[in-house]
Design a protein around this motif. Structure first.
Motif, short mmCIF file in Angstrom:
data_model
loop_
_atom_site.label_atom_id
_atom_site.label_comp_id
_atom_site.label_asym_id
_atom_site.label_seq_id
_atom_site.Cartn_x
_atom_site.Cartn_y
_atom_site.Cartn_z
N ASP A 116 0.81 -1.21 0.00
CA ASP A 116 0.00 0.00 0.00
C ASP A 116 0.85 1.26 0.00
N LEU A 117 2.18 1.12 0.07
CA LEU A 117 3.05 2.29 0.17
C LEU A 117 3.33 2.95 -1.17
N VAL A 118 3.24 2.18 -2.27
CA VAL A 118 3.67 2.66 -3.58
C VAL A 118 2.64 2.26 -4.63
N PRO A 119 2.30 3.17 -5.59
CA PRO A 119 1.34 2.81 -6.64
C PRO A 119 1.80 1.59 -7.44
N ALA A 120 0.84 0.74 -7.80
CA ALA A 120 1.16 -0.52 -8.47
C ALA A 120 1.79 -0.32 -9.84
N ASP A 121 1.55 0.85 -10.49
CA ASP A 121 2.07 1.07 -11.83
C ASP A 121 3.47 1.69 -11.82
N THR A 122 4.15 1.69 -10.67
CA THR A 122 5.53 2.17 -10.60
C THR A 122 6.45 1.13 -11.24
N ALA A 123 7.32 1.59 -12.15
CA ALA A 123 8.18 0.65 -12.90
C ALA A 123 9.61 1.17 -12.92
N ALA A 271 3.62 15.24 16.00
CA ALA A 271 2.75 16.08 15.18
C ALA A 271 2.25 15.33 13.94
N TRP A 272 2.91 14.22 13.59
CA TRP A 272 2.53 13.41 12.43
C TRP A 272 2.37 11.96 12.88
N GLN A 273 1.72 11.76 14.01
CA GLN A 273 1.68 10.45 14.64
C GLN A 273 1.09 9.37 13.75
N GLU A 274 0.02 9.69 13.02
CA GLU A 274 -0.61 8.69 12.16
C GLU A 274 0.35 8.19 11.09
N LEU A 275 1.07 9.12 10.45
CA LEU A 275 2.03 8.73 9.42
C LEU A 275 3.19 7.95 10.04
N VAL A 276 3.70 8.42 11.18
CA VAL A 276 4.81 7.75 11.85
C VAL A 276 4.42 6.32 12.23
N ASP A 277 3.20 6.16 12.76
CA ASP A 277 2.74 4.82 13.14
C ASP A 277 2.56 3.92 11.92
N THR A 278 2.03 4.50 10.85
CA THR A 278 1.85 3.73 9.62
C THR A 278 3.18 3.23 9.09
N PHE A 279 4.18 4.11 9.10
CA PHE A 279 5.50 3.72 8.60
C PHE A 279 6.15 2.69 9.52
N ASP A 310 -11.97 6.32 -1.24
CA ASP A 310 -13.09 6.79 -0.42
C ASP A 310 -12.99 8.28 -0.09
N GLY A 311 -11.99 8.96 -0.69
CA GLY A 311 -11.84 10.39 -0.48
C GLY A 311 -10.97 10.78 0.69
N SER A 312 -10.49 9.80 1.46
CA SER A 312 -9.65 10.11 2.61
C SER A 312 -8.21 10.33 2.18
N ASP A 313 -7.44 10.99 3.06
CA ASP A 313 -6.03 11.21 2.80
C ASP A 313 -5.25 9.91 2.96
N THR A 314 -4.26 9.73 2.11
CA THR A 314 -3.35 8.61 2.23
C THR A 314 -1.96 9.11 1.86
N TYR A 315 -0.94 8.34 2.18
CA TYR A 315 0.44 8.74 1.91
C TYR A 315 1.10 7.73 1.00
N VAL A 316 1.89 8.24 0.04
CA VAL A 316 2.62 7.42 -0.91
C VAL A 316 4.11 7.61 -0.67
N LEU A 317 4.83 6.51 -0.55
CA LEU A 317 6.27 6.58 -0.36
C LEU A 317 6.94 7.03 -1.65
N GLY A 318 7.73 8.09 -1.56
CA GLY A 318 8.40 8.61 -2.76
C GLY A 318 9.87 8.26 -2.84
N GLU A 319 10.51 8.01 -1.67
CA GLU A 319 11.94 7.75 -1.70
C GLU A 319 12.42 7.38 -0.30
N ILE A 320 13.46 6.55 -0.25
CA ILE A 320 14.20 6.27 0.98
C ILE A 320 15.64 6.67 0.74
N ASN A 321 16.24 7.37 1.70
CA ASN A 321 17.64 7.76 1.60
C ASN A 321 18.40 7.24 2.82
#
Length: 357
Positions: A116-123, A271-279, A310-321
């Motif tokens: 669920d972190l990255v769109p399926a059409d990423t190539a 301040a970003w607890q939901e994202l931090v917990d998801t990650f 469903d219109g809710s916010d979600t987060y997409v992983l763009g990069e790891i460094n």
């Protein structure tokens, strides 16, 4: 055990202060020393590789790499070979070349495109022929972002869209676009825009695929990037702070680098607890997909906002460094002490590349 950690740097580069070091290097060194261990900085040059190996292997228990890949004299192969030799000699690596490649290479996103972190059409394209064969069709589905594996601060990261908006609205998805289709291409390094035919632009991008570790990642453009990119900085498994990086307003701006005029806001992880917990919940899956249970010493994960079905916010992983993450602006938070404790703990545990998540 020598109770000693060597810190590698290279001479020169825009990341250096007047003392010749990265601004966060000596704070790390001093924090290690304050913990009762020895720490020393060595500068890498290709002609010194064998001497550096002999000295480090004989006097240290672990190494900490503070080298920006773009600043390595003679290219990165000689430096990575030195680190590999030291790991083989028993030093605990932070980060090892294998770790840098597993987590830091852009195709990590492709390895996570079934989550669920990255769109399926990423190539990813590893050869020029595959890129030229697939990208004209990929672009028919909408705006794309191409990311080179090398470079930093947005260099070689392109937002690609059709110049003709009417064509973009009517093109049949799955159709290979003609090579004379005009594109609007915006590079993240400074948000500058170029107008090029599709064929010419692909020829230009071949440079990113050719050579050692060359590749291009092809990812869906997420319009909500204008709301900002969210970066979590971690020391081992510990989230330390979150940066909200908002691109400069106007035009086709999408870059979240300081060089391009983006504004940065620094927050505590709470301040970003939901994202931090998801990650945090996704870390075991990330480790599994990227080939190991170990995680880097100092690393970041960048996320972009998207909208779920469903219109809710979600987060997409763009990069790891993880090659050379800096935290100069946050030294007042005592991150260097956490780095020192984590590094010493890893060496004492004797693990090859870090503590399991």
């Amino acid at each position: 055990m020598h109770k000693a950690i060597v810190v590698f740097e290279v001479e020169g580069g825009s990341d250096k202060s007047i003392d010749g070091h990265r601004r966060d290097t000596m704070p790390i060194v001093n924090a290690i020393k304050a913990s009762g261990w020895h720490a020393e900085v060595l500068f890498f040059r290709p002609e010194w590789a064998d001497e550096l190996f002999r000295y480090a292997a004989a006097n240290f228990d672990g190494y900490l790499s503070r080298v920006n890949p773009g600043n390595i004299p003679g290219g990165e192969d000689g430096y990575l070979d030195l680190l590999t030799r030291l790991s083989d000699a028993g030093l605990v690596g932070m980060s090892t070349p294998a770790e840098m490649m597993a987590y830091g290479a852009k195709d990590a996103l492709v390895k996570l495109n079934t989550t669920d972190l990255v769109p399926a059409d990423t190539a990813a394209y590893y050869d020029v022929a595959a890129f030229h064969r697939a990208f004209p069709t990929s672009l028919s589905y909408g705006e794309r972002v191409l990311k080179q594996n090398r470079g930093s601060t947005g260099s070689g990261i392109w937002r690609v869209q059709l110049l003709d908006k009417e064509l973009a609205a009517t093109v049949e998805p799955g159709t290979a676009l003609p090579l004379d289709t005009m594109l609007k291409c915006t590079e993240a390094v400074d948000n500058h825009t170029e107008i090029r035919p599709l064929g010419e632009f692909m020829d230009f991008c071949d440079q990113y695929i050719l050579g050692a570790n060359g590749m291009l990642v092809d990812m869906r453009f997420l319009p909500r990037i204008v709301e900002g990119e969210v970066r979590i900085l971690l020391v081992g498994p510990h989230p330390v702070f979150v940066v909200h990086k908002k691109p400069a307003e106007g035009g086709d701006n999408f870059s979240a680098t300081l060089f391009s005029g983006a504004s940065y806001t620094y927050d505590r992880p709470e301040a970003w607890q939901e994202l931090v917990d998801t990650f945090a919940g996704a870390r075991p899956v990330i480790a599994e997909k990227l080939g190991g249970d170990n995680i880097p010493l100092i690393w970041t994960a960048d996320f972009m906002l998207d909208t779920a079905t469903d219109g809710s916010d979600t987060y997409v992983l763009g990069e790891i460094n993880c090659s050379c993450v800096g935290f100069t602006s946050e030294l007042h938070m005592g991150i260097q002490e956490l780095v020192a404790r984590e590094a010493i703990g890893r060496v004492e545990a004797g693990l090859p590349a870090g503590i399991p998540a």
